[in-house]
Structures are given as C-alpha cells and as structure tokens.
Scaffold this motif. Sequence first.
Motif: not given
Lengths: 84, 247, 197
Positions: A50, C34, C159, C179, A62, A43, A45, C116
Amino acid sequence: MTHLDGNVLAGPLSELFSVDMTVAVGRCAGCGDQSVLASAMVYESGPDIVVRCHHCDDVLMTLVQSPDDLRVEFRGIQMLRVTR
Amino acid sequence: MTTTAPVPTPSVWKVGVVASVHTETPTARSIMIDVPGWGGNLAGQHLDLRLSAPDGYQAVRSYSVASAGPGERLELAVDRLPDGEVSPYLVDDLQVGDELEIRGPLGGWFVWRPEQTGPVQLIGGGSGIVPLMAMARAHAASGSTARFKLLYSVRSPHDVFFAEELASLASEHFEVTWVYTRSTPTAWPTPAGRLTPAVLEAATIPASENPAVFVCGPTGFVESVADWLVALGHPAASVKTERFGGK
Amino acid sequence: MGIISRGFAGRSREHNPELPPGQYLTEDFPVLSAGPTPRISTDEWEFTITTENGTVHRWSWADLMALPIEDVATDIHCVTRWSKLGTSWRGVSLDTLFAGVDTSYGYTMAHSYGGYTTNVPLADLLGGKAWIAFEFDGQPLDPEHGGPARLLVPHLYFWKSAKWVRGIQMHKSDDAGFWEQNGYNTYGDPWLEQRYS
C-alpha cells in the motif's frame, strides 16, 4: 508496523513502465501534494504493497503480487509526470 | 534540484553467480555477485533478489548495492534479521558458485552522481551504511572534490561494516564521524548512547552550506534523523531517505 | 518459474494437518498493516452496526464491557502465509451484538478507524464464528495488533479480522472491501487457499 519509502516500488513498477517511476512526480487526489513517488510511504503486507501520500496518508496506489500476476490500483493518484 | 533523464529499468530477472563472500560482522556478510548483463549501477541504487524453493515457493527482497560504477560484478552486504526468511539464508547458507535471480539496477532517487559538485552529508544507521558506502566509493573512484561527510551510527565497534575500507577512504574530501549506541572502542572520548539532535548538529555539515543529505537505516532511525534535520534548517527537499524497515 | 536457489526452502511449509495449504507455523505475531497505526483511546472508541434503513446500533467501550465476554481459543491464518495455532483471545460474540439488530441483508462491510474496510457475509459473523476482540494472550490488545478492539473471524484469512474495527454496515450484496477491490479473494477461505481473485 513501520513503513518504507517509495524507493522499493522501483522493481515491481518496472514490470509496468519502461522508465524508473520512483522519480516520477505524482499528485495526490486527496490533498493535491505533488511529490516524487520515492518519497511516498510504503506499507508492505508480504508481497502486497500500500502506497500512501507522505503528506496526508491517503492511499495513492496498491500493488497485489500473486505468483501469476501483478495488479496495480491507482486509487489516489490524479497525475503522474516523468522528466523526458 | 538537478533533473536528469530517467533511467530505464529492465524488469527482466537476470541470473547472478556468487563470486565470493566475506564476513563483515558477527551477523552480517558481504557478497560479491557476477551478473552477466548487469551493466553497472549508480551509487545508491538497489536490486530485487528472488529466491525459489524446489516446491515453487518464491521470496523477493530488495537490497541496496554497496558497489557502484560500471561492470558486471556487484556487492551486497546483508545483516541477518532475527526472524528473517531470506537474510539468514544469504548470511549463513549461501556459497560461492550459487545462483541467484536479480532484477536491477533499480531506483533513480536515492543516488549520488559524480557530476554533483555540492557538499554531501551521508547518515547511516546499522546496515543503512550499504548504499552510502556505494556513494563514498563512487566519490573516491571519480576523484570528486565535493565535500563528503559520513555520520555512521552503530551499536558497537563489532557491528561496523567495511571498517578497514572506510578508514582508507578518509581524506580531505571525506570525513567519517561515529556514534556508538551501546558500546564504544576503548578510550573513546564520549560514552555510548543514541544519536541526539545535538550530536547530529555537531557532527554534520550545517544547513547553511546546503548539503545534499542521504539518510539510510531502520525506519525509526531515519524518521528521527529526518525530523531533526528539518528542525536544523535543512530543506525537506534536500533530505533523501531510504528506510530499511524494522524498529 | 525461476532457477532453484540451492539450499533455499523458505519458511518450512511442513505437512501439518492443522495447517492450511501453503502456510507455515510461526511462534511470534507478525505485524502487517496497510497504513499507519491509529491510536484510539477507549474513551473515544465506539462500535456501530448500521442497517439498511439507516438504523444505527451504537456501543461505547463501557457498553461493550457490560456484555457477556467469551474466551476464544483459535488458530489464525494470514494470507502472507504465517499461521499461529492455539491463540487465545477475549471478546464479545457478534451473535450478542446482532441479537437486537433487524436486517434482511445478507452481507456486511466492516469499517475501521484509519479507513480500512473488508467484506464478510453475515453468515460468517454469526453462529459463534466471530467476535469483537479486545484481549490477546491475557493482555489488552496492542494498537499494532488492532487495539483497542478488532474483528476476529478466524475461519477466514486474517485480513478479514479488521484491526481497529469501529463499525459494521449491512449490505445487500457482497461488495468488495479494501484488499478485495485490489485482487484479494472476496471470501478468503484458508483451507481452499482462496488468496487471490
């Protein structure tokens, strides 16, 4: 959001490893599945990536790519194996 | 499952120079690039392309290589994405003599090597033809007698990449079957429509012959096709995929 | 620094005073994620706030709809450099949800369906700065954009506006979310261009 294959990791991971890591077998810490990284689900971004297990969706890795560095987290990979 | 020694992946960015550009479809062009130090590539590999703006902004994208074999000239074929940042530049603005930064060749998984003698089924959707074209070219160039079949799904005859070359590659060892999803050539025997499991089964090498299968195209296309192939009895390990994103 | 690609400007990063540094304007609404998109029905959806002593404040979809709903007009800024100006949302203010919550902790971790996480200081969720949003542009929030409901914290990079939000856990310190553990800035102020740690 659609995902890509682990094939796209070849370029970024070439900054860390001297051989192509998309043909390396990785073991998922979540479900124990052992597959080549090329078959993982990716995936994106923007520049950040990811990598998820194609079997159980758990996060394997990641990659965060800033202008100054590449940061790779091996969050869910227990083992990596390459052919000699 | 053959095991081959891993290929080293040089992570350095090389400078390529655009040698020529050629319109493939109303929205796509092929681009020949000379890259000193490229050293050739396997059929199906890709590269990373880096563009830099004067203010330091950079964009990196991955593109499959349409060419295969030794040498320092490679070919890309790029389709303009409606809201793309890089593809419109490559399709509309790039000129002969322009410089691009390139990292590669990359990836040892989605590749076909001439020493593989078993049957091969290629399945491409739209611009997903690009790495499969490299395989078809490598197959012809090596004089391989392995059975090769390509199923090429396109919206209309206007959207075909490498149309003339595909026609010229047809031989007893290489066969192309077509799926037109929106409009067909005149007098085409079947109406336009999306690929279905029945059409897939009829147009591809059966699982009983255990072909190596390479599927490339938009993510939705690849996922549907890969699921149908497994349902038709192809082992998941024989089906290699390359998703291009998109719907 | 690589060679300059003749004629390549990338997205137009115009000098618009409404745009944070390094951002470009987009008319559409890019989908970034993600992981796979969770499909949560409003029947099974719930939202919780969990405090340091283990108290769980719980809202069903019907509970949420019974609370005061606010219209929110705001700009949003994604760390991947796109910005959208004047977006319109509807949702419930976190001030409303935290009204009955007793906590002495100053930090939060937002948790989403799908796993997430992202960390936000409590002060950035209160004072009319954050919502649980369930409508975008007059329509129910699409699953691709975080529906049925997402956190909306528009003064931080997007995010932080966790899609598919299902709960907030109080934290004593500013622990890192998904993240943030991997190199993103812990706070994420677009006007200070706090993209990376």
